[in-house]
Design an enzyme around this catalytic site. Structure first.
Site, PDB file in Angstrom:
ATOM      1  N   HIS A  68       0.825  -1.206   0.000  1.00 50.30           N
ATOM      2  CA  HIS A  68       0.000   0.000   0.000  1.00 50.30           C
ATOM      3  C   HIS A  68       0.858   1.254   0.000  1.00 50.30           C
ATOM      4  O   HIS A  68       0.437   2.291  -0.496  1.00 50.30           O
ATOM      5  CB  HIS A  68      -0.961  -0.016   1.185  1.00 50.30           C
ATOM      6  CG  HIS A  68      -2.183  -0.841   0.928  1.00 50.30           C
ATOM      7  ND1 HIS A  68      -3.432  -0.305   0.792  1.00 50.30           N
ATOM      8  CD2 HIS A  68      -2.324  -2.171   0.727  1.00 50.30           C
ATOM      9  CE1 HIS A  68      -4.302  -1.265   0.532  1.00 50.30           C
ATOM     10  NE2 HIS A  68      -3.658  -2.408   0.498  1.00 50.30           N
ATOM     11  N   VAL A  72       1.126   3.566  -3.924  1.00 52.45           N
ATOM     12  CA  VAL A  72       0.523   4.905  -3.856  1.00 52.45           C
ATOM     13  C   VAL A  72       1.608   5.932  -3.544  1.00 52.45           C
ATOM     14  O   VAL A  72       2.211   5.875  -2.469  1.00 52.45           O
ATOM     15  CB  VAL A  72      -0.574   4.941  -2.764  1.00 52.45           C
ATOM     16  CG1 VAL A  72      -1.279   6.286  -2.763  1.00 52.45           C
ATOM     17  CG2 VAL A  72      -1.571   3.808  -2.950  1.00 52.45           C
ATOM     18  N   GLY A  74       4.560   6.046  -4.508  1.00 52.28           N
ATOM     19  CA  GLY A  74       5.895   5.459  -4.394  1.00 52.28           C
ATOM     20  C   GLY A  74       6.227   5.080  -2.962  1.00 52.28           C
ATOM     21  O   GLY A  74       5.469   5.357  -2.030  1.00 52.28           O
ATOM     22  N   ASP A  76       7.476   5.832  -0.018  1.00 57.73           N
ATOM     23  CA  ASP A  76       7.907   7.043   0.689  1.00 57.73           C
ATOM     24  C   ASP A  76       7.228   7.186   2.041  1.00 57.73           C
ATOM     25  O   ASP A  76       7.178   8.280   2.601  1.00 57.73           O
ATOM     26  CB  ASP A  76       7.628   8.284  -0.174  1.00 57.73           C
ATOM     27  CG  ASP A  76       6.132   8.521  -0.371  1.00 57.73           C
ATOM     28  OD1 ASP A  76       5.330   7.622  -0.023  1.00 57.73           O
ATOM     29  OD2 ASP A  76       5.761   9.601  -0.853  1.00 57.73           O
ATOM     30  N   HIS A 191       0.459 -13.518  -0.585  1.00 57.73           N
ATOM     31  CA  HIS A 191      -0.726 -14.116   0.042  1.00 57.73           C
ATOM     32  C   HIS A 191      -0.467 -15.533   0.549  1.00 57.73           C
ATOM     33  O   HIS A 191      -1.394 -16.252   0.886  1.00 57.73           O
ATOM     34  CB  HIS A 191      -1.907 -14.095  -0.935  1.00 57.73           C
ATOM     35  CG  HIS A 191      -2.436 -12.704  -1.171  1.00 57.73           C
ATOM     36  ND1 HIS A 191      -3.285 -12.382  -2.194  1.00 57.73           N
ATOM     37  CD2 HIS A 191      -2.215 -11.545  -0.495  1.00 57.73           C
ATOM     38  CE1 HIS A 191      -3.568 -11.084  -2.143  1.00 57.73           C
ATOM     39  NE2 HIS A 191      -2.925 -10.560  -1.128  1.00 57.73           N
ATOM     40  N   THR A 192       0.779 -15.934   0.586  1.00 65.08           N
ATOM     41  CA  THR A 192       1.129 -17.202   1.220  1.00 65.08           C
ATOM     42  C   THR A 192       1.071 -17.069   2.742  1.00 65.08           C
ATOM     43  O   THR A 192       1.088 -18.061   3.467  1.00 65.08           O
ATOM     44  CB  THR A 192       2.534 -17.669   0.789  1.00 65.08           C
ATOM     45  OG1 THR A 192       2.887 -18.827   1.526  1.00 65.08           O
ATOM     46  CG2 THR A 192       3.604 -16.612   1.093  1.00 65.08           C
ATOM     47  N   THR A 248      -0.882 -23.738   4.392  1.00 70.15           N
ATOM     48  CA  THR A 248       0.246 -23.406   5.275  1.00 70.15           C
ATOM     49  C   THR A 248       0.170 -21.909   5.603  1.00 70.15           C
ATOM     50  O   THR A 248       0.961 -21.112   5.094  1.00 70.15           O
ATOM     51  CB  THR A 248       1.607 -23.744   4.621  1.00 70.15           C
ATOM     52  OG1 THR A 248       1.689 -23.061   3.346  1.00 70.15           O
ATOM     53  CG2 THR A 248       1.785 -25.224   4.395  1.00 70.15           C
TER      54      THR A 248
END
Ligand SMILES: *[C@@H]1O[C@H](CO)[C@@H](O)[C@H](O)[C@H]1NC(C)=O
Ligand SMILES: *[C@@H]1O[C@H](CO)[C@@H](O)[C@H](O)[C@H]1NC(C)=O
Ligand SMILES: *[C@@H]1O[C@H](CO)[C@@H](O)[C@H](O)[C@H]1NC(C)=O
Ligand SMILES: *[C@@H]1O[C@H](CO)[C@@H](O)[C@H](O)[C@H]1NC(C)=O
Ligand SMILES: CC(=O)N[C@H]1CO[C@H](CO)[C@@H](O)[C@@H]1O
Ligand SMILES: CC(=O)N[C@H]1CO[C@H](CO)[C@@H](O)[C@@H]1O
Length: 327
Positions: A68, A72, A74, A76, A191-192, A248
């Site tokens: 996120h 958005v 970069g 920073d 998403h693991t 897992t």
């Protein structure tokens, strides 16, 4: 012998010069703080370890936070700024967490090396440590980002991937950031680990003729679907969460890709990845070879954490605290 060495050197210089001439991310370097804050990596790592030991959801939250941030404005640390109308106030922020981990690392680092290390770099380090702590590769990340001064909620929606996106829409967002279809597939591997709110995939279920819930997508594996429906009752009042990787859930591994191929992708945006032949080929290949996933992850993670970095004093600052710009 000499000639070969000299040719090699010339080639190396040639490549480092050409890459340095265009992209500001090449101003980053892995030894950026080696004189000014030599132990910065240790400070972040110990903080992430401490928080993760107390709360197993921390690594997943840190990984989500870096996405996120970088997508958005970069990388920073604009995602960390609090206040009216900042990125954090967008409803998409509901799933965000881990702010306290970054703030805590920052406080420690301000004591040890005052005014030196950006929140943007701390966040990148925290996210890479989150991967290593859960069994993934330790990625060497270049440093030297400045913290941004702009954080607008209105910038969030147009720049992040919505869980309802098709593979084409995701690829388009990624491509606008200089990331490829392969980067999309590899970075979706985040998403693991981590949790997702039921509301993030409620659109994958609908009422059937008898008024009970059923998956919209027939390729969703049956036991997985009924387990999700059990965990996410239609009118649950409390925001319920489920593991992104049902097999897992706390291990950073390549199981995510096997899940996709067996109808156990949680979000629509996960299951979408096998609807494009090129993406599907990456999924297949990553599902077969964990070290190849780890190698690719390291490459794509460095690429993603170089998006829109600010390296000049004119473009950014070193914040005193991560939740607000310097006064
Ligand atoms: C946010 O806006 C409200 C009213 O619009 C105001 O009362 C409040 O002080 C503002 N908060 C900040 C942090 O600026
Ligand atoms: C609705 O219920 C009937 C009777 O229990 C059953 O035979 C039928 O398969 C159900 N329909 C759906 C779409 O689940
Ligand atoms: C959900 O809400 C409806 C009406 O608001 C109610 O009839 C139903 O029993 C509720 N279902 C559950 C599982 O609580
Ligand atoms: C798995 O990937 C690694 C690293 O990319 C590679 O060296 C290895 O040959 C691959 N193994 C197989 C069985 O393809
Ligand atoms: C990443 C970056 O700054 N790329 C720029 C390299 O130079 C070309 C041509 O000047 C620009 O179009 C790119 O945006
Ligand atoms: C962590 C955080 O800043 N959460 C905010 C998310 O956005 C809602 C409004 O949509 C705020 O009320 C939360 O404080």
């Amino acid at each position: 012998m000499h000639l070969i060495l000299r040719t090699l050197l010339t080639l190396l210089l040639f490549f480092s010069c050409t890459s340095a001439s265009n992209s500001s991310s090449s101003d980053l370097s892995s030894d950026f703080y080696s004189l000014t804050c030599p132990n910065v990596q240790l400070f972040v790592r110990n903080t992430v370890r401490f928080y993760s030991a107390n709360d197993g959801t921390v690594p997943g939250k840190l990984l989500r936070l870096i996405f996120h941030d970088c997508m958005v404005e970069g990388c920073d640390a604009s995602v960390l700024i609090q206040g009216n109308g900042t990125e954090r106030t967008d409803p998409a922020n509901l799933s965000l967490g881990g702010f306290d981990v970054v703030e805590s690392a920052k406080r420690l680092i301000e004591v040890m090396c005052p005014g030196t290390v950006s929140c943007a770099d701390i966040l990148v380090l925290a996210a890479r440590d989150a991967v290593e702590i859960t069994g993934g590769p330790l990625v060497q990340v270049p440093l030297g980002r400045k913290d941004g001064k702009v954080s607008l909620a209105s910038n969030v929606r147009p720049n992040i991937i919505d869980t309802s996106f098709s593979v084409e829409e995701m690829a388009k967002t990624f491509s606008s950031k200089g990331l490829s279809m392969e980067d999309l597939v590899v970075l979706s591997g985040a998403h693991t680990i981590g949790l997702s709110h039921c509301t993030s995939f409620s659109d994958r279920f609908q009422k059937d003729a008898n008024g009970s819930l059923a998956p919209v997508d027939a390729s969703m594996e049956k036991n997985f679907a009924s387990e999700l429906m059990k965990q996410c009752p239609a009118n649950a009042t409390a925001p319920t969460t489920v593991s992104c990787d049902p097999v897992t859930p706390n291990q950073f591994d390549n199981q995510y890709y096997t899940n996709l191929l067996t109808g156990k992708g949680l979000l629509k945006s996960d299951s979408e990845l096998i609807n494009d032949p090129k993406a599907e080929a990456f999924v297949e290949s990553l599902s077969k070879n964990q070290s190849s996933f780890f190698d690719s992850w390291a490459e794509s993670f460095v690429k993603m954490t170089s998006i829109g970095v600010k390296t000049g004093d004119d473009k950014g600052e070193i914040r005193a605290i991560c939740s607000s710009v310097n006064g």
